[in-house]
Design an enzyme around this catalytic site. Sequence first.
Site, PDB file in Angstrom:
ATOM      1  N   LYS A 107       0.869  -1.080   0.133  1.00  0.00           N
ATOM      2  CA  LYS A 107      -0.043  -0.119  -0.020  1.00  0.00           C
ATOM      3  C   LYS A 107       0.776   1.316   0.011  1.00  0.00           C
ATOM      4  O   LYS A 107       1.705   1.118   0.603  1.00  0.00           O
ATOM      5  CB  LYS A 107      -0.932   0.035   1.320  1.00  0.00           C
ATOM      6  N   SER A 134     -10.130  -1.081   6.973  1.00  0.00           N
ATOM      7  CA  SER A 134      -9.385  -0.722   5.640  1.00  0.00           C
ATOM      8  C   SER A 134      -8.845  -1.842   4.964  1.00  0.00           C
ATOM      9  O   SER A 134      -8.558  -1.795   3.878  1.00  0.00           O
ATOM     10  CB  SER A 134      -8.275   0.640   5.942  1.00  0.00           C
ATOM     11  N   SER A 141      -9.555   1.588   3.100  1.00  0.00           N
ATOM     12  CA  SER A 141      -8.785   2.441   2.393  1.00  0.00           C
ATOM     13  C   SER A 141      -7.690   1.892   1.621  1.00  0.00           C
ATOM     14  O   SER A 141      -7.197   2.113   0.524  1.00  0.00           O
ATOM     15  CB  SER A 141      -7.978   3.305   3.241  1.00  0.00           C
TER      16      SER A 141
END
Length: 468
Positions: free
Chosen positions: A103, A205, A181
């Site tokens: 990420k 997330s 996210s």
Amino acid sequence: PRVVQRVPKPAATLLYTTSVRMKSCLIHPTVAYLREELIAGRTTSRALVEQALARIADPLGEGPRAYMKVYADLARAEADASDALRAAGVVRSPVEGLPVSVKDLFDVGGDVTLAGSKALASEPPATRDAPAVARLRAAGAVILGRTSMVEFAFGGIGTNPHFGTPANPHDRGTGRIPGGSSSGAAVAVADGLCVMGLGSDTRGSVRIPAALCGVTGFKPTQSRVPREGAFPLSYTLDSVGPLARSVSCCAVFDAILAADGQPADARAPEPAALPSLRLLAPRCFALDDLDPPVAAAFERALAALSAAGARISTADAPCLDAAHALFAGGGFAGAEAAQIHRALLKTKRELYDPNVAKRIEAGEGFFSGADYVQLGLDRRAVIGEAAELLSQYDAVLLPTTPSVAPTIEEVSVSGDEYARWNLRMLRNPGLINMIDGCAVSLPCHSPGEEAPIGLMVAGVGGSDRRVL
């Protein structure tokens, strides 16, 4: 020295295959399957990397939106090095040579950590890998690139106006949200653009995008995996975990990320015998207002587990209702994000996603110092109450999200609609962060017949391997 193994070129579908037994639904080979293919010489790390890079670069796919940066040359070099070590009899772990992603909020040495934002573009590059990234490299995983995310990880929808939003693999023609996210990580795993996506989870997330995209995601106990080198959202609630193709895949990567023994010994735990399990389906607000498909899938999952011998109990869970109440006014994340972004917002607010900036600013001044201290005390009490309740069970079961993925258009109608959908997606998974627990989300829908739906299997802090 570079060693080129001359083995038959693997089928183009090795990372993304179909199965007649699964009614031709798209499924993915697991870490265990790919490991056996590598051991048998039927493929190489370089072949797996080339296949993933080709899929990422496909202009008709979601690669350009799922990835913010691709390390193509470095990935090829790392794959060649892995193949050379394997040829010499050196295999560092079960994930040796497998392509993974990270990420965009994790430090990668030499890169600026943008955290999905343009506001950090002028910051100096990271001097070293985040510990989680370093542990993956040390285990032989090949880092393909950085995946897209909600700006600063502050949202469960998955949209990003700066770098684009990868579309959910379900109903792609319509354009549904991927969840956030860790949006790019989930789409990358679902589309065969990597074997595992490293994500972060503050209020769901990892698990929200896993549920909405039909993959598996694991949120560990916060202290299990180092958070250093990951741009923070909430000091209190952030955790680091994997998204992958199965629970066993997540378990192998979790063992590596947690440094749970030597990388070479990383394994998934043996599956528990279902007749020995006591599972709790709690009576609490998390079962209120479910989309009909989510409610039906959850009931089917409970029925299937019960038919296989698991003992499923229902009981009131006021501690979970109390945990939810602690998010009022933004909770820890609101206050802590306001402090983290205070200086940057003053000088670069125009570079922020308006939806994100608005949420961060709402945390400024909402709590007094005394309120923040009280919130911590209230959380400690809720953690104790949850531990007392859940000690009677092996795990608690809940729908990961109360809804299937809405369309990107639906959530973008207005700021109010964005906020409404965002809170709806965060509602259930955030409970586990607040009680400092651990949880895995795994698909429980009927593949190919309905939108992806996640079943959350959760436990108290420290019960990670048992939950897995």
